[in-house]
Design a protein around this motif. Structure first.
Motif, mmCIF file in Angstrom:
data_model
loop_
_atom_site.group_PDB
_atom_site.id
_atom_site.type_symbol
_atom_site.label_atom_id
_atom_site.label_comp_id
_atom_site.label_asym_id
_atom_site.label_seq_id
_atom_site.Cartn_x
_atom_site.Cartn_y
_atom_site.Cartn_z
ATOM 1 N N THR A 159 -49.476 -27.134 -47.305
ATOM 2 C CA THR A 159 -48.310 -27.908 -46.855
ATOM 3 C C THR A 159 -47.312 -26.978 -46.166
ATOM 4 O O THR A 159 -47.022 -25.895 -46.660
ATOM 5 C CB THR A 159 -47.629 -28.601 -48.056
ATOM 6 O OG1 THR A 159 -48.547 -29.536 -48.607
ATOM 7 C CG2 THR A 159 -46.351 -29.315 -47.638
ATOM 8 N N GLU A 160 -46.792 -27.395 -45.016
ATOM 9 C CA GLU A 160 -45.801 -26.601 -44.305
ATOM 10 C C GLU A 160 -44.465 -26.698 -45.025
ATOM 11 O O GLU A 160 -43.949 -27.794 -45.250
ATOM 12 C CB GLU A 160 -45.687 -27.078 -42.858
ATOM 13 C CG GLU A 160 -46.944 -26.810 -42.068
ATOM 14 C CD GLU A 160 -46.855 -27.215 -40.613
ATOM 15 O OE1 GLU A 160 -45.948 -28.004 -40.245
ATOM 16 O OE2 GLU A 160 -47.692 -26.749 -39.834
ATOM 17 N N LEU A 161 -43.909 -25.536 -45.406
ATOM 18 C CA LEU A 161 -42.718 -25.504 -46.252
ATOM 19 C C LEU A 161 -41.478 -24.952 -45.562
ATOM 20 O O LEU A 161 -40.389 -25.507 -45.716
ATOM 21 C CB LEU A 161 -43.009 -24.656 -47.498
ATOM 22 C CG LEU A 161 -44.170 -25.129 -48.365
ATOM 23 C CD1 LEU A 161 -44.516 -24.076 -49.399
ATOM 24 C CD2 LEU A 161 -43.822 -26.462 -49.021
ATOM 25 N N PHE A 162 -41.614 -23.848 -44.840
ATOM 26 C CA PHE A 162 -40.480 -23.161 -44.221
ATOM 27 C C PHE A 162 -40.908 -22.669 -42.848
ATOM 28 O O PHE A 162 -42.096 -22.565 -42.558
ATOM 29 C CB PHE A 162 -40.051 -21.949 -45.066
ATOM 30 C CG PHE A 162 -39.659 -22.287 -46.469
ATOM 31 C CD1 PHE A 162 -38.363 -22.699 -46.769
ATOM 32 C CD2 PHE A 162 -40.579 -22.199 -47.506
ATOM 33 C CE1 PHE A 162 -37.999 -23.017 -48.066
ATOM 34 C CE2 PHE A 162 -40.223 -22.515 -48.812
ATOM 35 C CZ PHE A 162 -38.929 -22.924 -49.091
ATOM 36 N N THR A 163 -39.930 -22.347 -41.992
ATOM 37 C CA THR A 163 -40.244 -21.713 -40.712
ATOM 38 C C THR A 163 -39.469 -20.402 -40.609
ATOM 39 O O THR A 163 -38.493 -20.174 -41.334
ATOM 40 C CB THR A 163 -39.887 -22.603 -39.499
ATOM 41 O OG1 THR A 163 -38.469 -22.616 -39.333
ATOM 42 C CG2 THR A 163 -40.428 -24.022 -39.650
ATOM 43 N N SER A 164 -39.901 -19.591 -39.685
ATOM 44 C CA SER A 164 -39.228 -18.310 -39.465
ATOM 45 C C SER A 164 -37.812 -18.511 -38.921
ATOM 46 O O SER A 164 -36.969 -17.622 -39.038
ATOM 47 C CB SER A 164 -40.046 -17.443 -38.503
ATOM 48 O OG SER A 164 -40.264 -18.138 -37.289
ATOM 49 N N LYS A 165 -37.528 -19.685 -38.352
ATOM 50 C CA LYS A 165 -36.184 -19.959 -37.824
ATOM 51 C C LYS A 165 -35.139 -20.003 -38.930
ATOM 52 O O LYS A 165 -33.972 -19.719 -38.685
ATOM 53 C CB LYS A 165 -36.171 -21.282 -37.052
ATOM 54 C CG LYS A 165 -36.989 -21.243 -35.787
ATOM 55 C CD LYS A 165 -37.020 -22.595 -35.109
ATOM 56 C CE LYS A 165 -37.959 -22.556 -33.925
ATOM 57 N NZ LYS A 165 -38.129 -23.890 -33.333
ATOM 58 N N GLU A 166 -35.537 -20.387 -40.134
ATOM 59 C CA GLU A 166 -34.610 -20.460 -41.265
ATOM 60 C C GLU A 166 -34.700 -19.233 -42.174
ATOM 61 O O GLU A 166 -34.004 -19.164 -43.172
ATOM 62 C CB GLU A 166 -34.877 -21.724 -42.103
ATOM 63 C CG GLU A 166 -34.528 -23.009 -41.396
ATOM 64 C CD GLU A 166 -35.603 -23.477 -40.422
ATOM 65 O OE1 GLU A 166 -35.236 -24.127 -39.427
ATOM 66 O OE2 GLU A 166 -36.795 -23.188 -40.626
ATOM 67 N N LYS A 167 -35.531 -18.287 -41.832
ATOM 68 C CA LYS A 167 -35.690 -17.079 -42.650
ATOM 69 C C LYS A 167 -34.566 -16.104 -42.302
ATOM 70 O O LYS A 167 -34.167 -15.986 -41.149
ATOM 71 C CB LYS A 167 -37.046 -16.431 -42.373
ATOM 72 C CG LYS A 167 -37.415 -15.317 -43.338
ATOM 73 C CD LYS A 167 -38.867 -14.890 -43.113
ATOM 74 C CE LYS A 167 -39.333 -13.930 -44.165
ATOM 75 N NZ LYS A 167 -38.764 -12.615 -44.094
ATOM 76 N N PHE A 168 -34.038 -15.429 -43.308
ATOM 77 C CA PHE A 168 -32.994 -14.441 -43.059
ATOM 78 C C PHE A 168 -33.124 -13.277 -44.032
ATOM 79 O O PHE A 168 -33.797 -13.375 -45.053
ATOM 80 C CB PHE A 168 -31.594 -15.079 -43.140
ATOM 81 C CG PHE A 168 -31.154 -15.481 -44.523
ATOM 82 C CD1 PHE A 168 -30.277 -14.677 -45.248
ATOM 83 C CD2 PHE A 168 -31.595 -16.659 -45.101
ATOM 84 C CE1 PHE A 168 -29.856 -15.048 -46.523
ATOM 85 C CE2 PHE A 168 -31.172 -17.044 -46.370
ATOM 86 C CZ PHE A 168 -30.302 -16.230 -47.080
ATOM 87 N N ASP A 169 -32.507 -12.160 -43.674
ATOM 88 C CA ASP A 169 -32.547 -10.958 -44.501
ATOM 89 C C ASP A 169 -31.454 -11.033 -45.561
ATOM 90 O O ASP A 169 -30.275 -10.887 -45.259
ATOM 91 C CB ASP A 169 -32.354 -9.701 -43.649
ATOM 92 C CG ASP A 169 -33.527 -9.433 -42.729
ATOM 93 O OD1 ASP A 169 -34.669 -9.736 -43.125
ATOM 94 O OD2 ASP A 169 -33.307 -8.928 -41.615
ATOM 95 N N SER A 170 -31.872 -11.253 -46.802
ATOM 96 C CA SER A 170 -30.903 -11.304 -47.896
ATOM 97 C C SER A 170 -30.909 -10.003 -48.694
ATOM 98 O O SER A 170 -30.068 -9.820 -49.561
ATOM 99 C CB SER A 170 -31.214 -12.473 -48.830
ATOM 100 O OG SER A 170 -32.426 -12.230 -49.521
ATOM 101 N N HIS A 171 -31.883 -9.135 -48.400
ATOM 102 C CA HIS A 171 -32.006 -7.837 -49.067
ATOM 103 C C HIS A 171 -32.208 -7.981 -50.569
ATOM 104 O O HIS A 171 -31.753 -7.149 -51.349
ATOM 105 C CB HIS A 171 -30.807 -6.935 -48.745
ATOM 106 C CG HIS A 171 -30.551 -6.822 -47.281
ATOM 107 N ND1 HIS A 171 -31.367 -6.097 -46.437
ATOM 108 C CD2 HIS A 171 -29.602 -7.383 -46.494
ATOM 109 C CE1 HIS A 171 -30.925 -6.199 -45.202
ATOM 110 N NE2 HIS A 171 -29.856 -6.978 -45.203
ATOM 111 N N CYS A 172 -32.897 -9.058 -50.996
ATOM 112 C CA CYS A 172 -33.145 -9.281 -52.421
ATOM 113 C C CYS A 172 -34.556 -8.881 -52.833
ATOM 114 O O CYS A 172 -34.872 -8.856 -54.013
ATOM 115 C CB CYS A 172 -32.890 -10.746 -52.789
ATOM 116 S SG CYS A 172 -34.099 -11.905 -52.115
#
Length: 169
Positions: A77-90
């Motif tokens: 199932t498609e869940l997320f895209t790279s457009k909403e990915k960000f560097d949170s450094h976690c």
């Protein structure tokens, strides 16, 4: 829409409950524990089916910047895209929103003495990670979907376009 407070807890969407997933054709909702153990690696099984967590900074996607779609590793199932990915450094992949709200479901998680919101795949009920709000990241939702790399699989943009649309000659 905030997923915190009364907006989600106690108000499950009809097709996001595990028993409803099989009724609406959810991929993998009807698999037995033995089938999951056979299909998944021990690490995948531990995280996806037993709600485990991979160690920070060890997963495949925590620092990936490749354009594409992230699918559930268990059912596709498609869940997320790279457009909403960000560097949170976690140390885990972080997203500020899912691809579509109906593709994930939320569970109030009080394990380990914490009060968190667990994120699961709505199709196969696999554990993905947790979502946090109000941490001060400059994202449109002020949310951080902290997702285990082992729970997802990246389909790079070029591959996603070929499989998602007909090629013109």
């Amino acid at each position: 829409m905030s997923i915190f407070g009364n907006s989600i807890f106690g108000h499950k969407a009809p097709d996001t409950a595990p028993e409803a997933a099989s009724a609406v054709g959810g991929k993998g909702a009807e698999k037995t524990d033995a089938q999951w153990r056979e299909e998944l690696t021990p690490g995948e099984y531990h995280v996806l089916r037993q709600a485990g967590t991979e160690r920070p900074y060890t997963g495949e996607y925590w620092d990936t910047h490749t354009a594409g779609v992230y699918q559930c590793r268990a059912c596709g199932t498609e869940l997320f895209t790279s457009k909403e990915k960000f560097d949170s450094h976690c140390g885990w992949p972080s997203f500020w929103a899912p691809l579509a709200e109906g593709n994930v479901r939320y569970i109030h998680d009080r394990t380990l003495g914490m009060d968190r919101v667990e994120v699961r795949c709505a199709s196969c009920d696999s554990h993905l990670g947790h979502v946090f709000e109000g941490e001060g990241f400059g994202t449109p939702t002020d949310q951080r979907y902290c997702i285990n790399s082992i729970s997802i699989r990246l389909v790079p943009q070029e591959d996603a376009q070929v499989s998602g649309t007909e090629q013109e000659n």
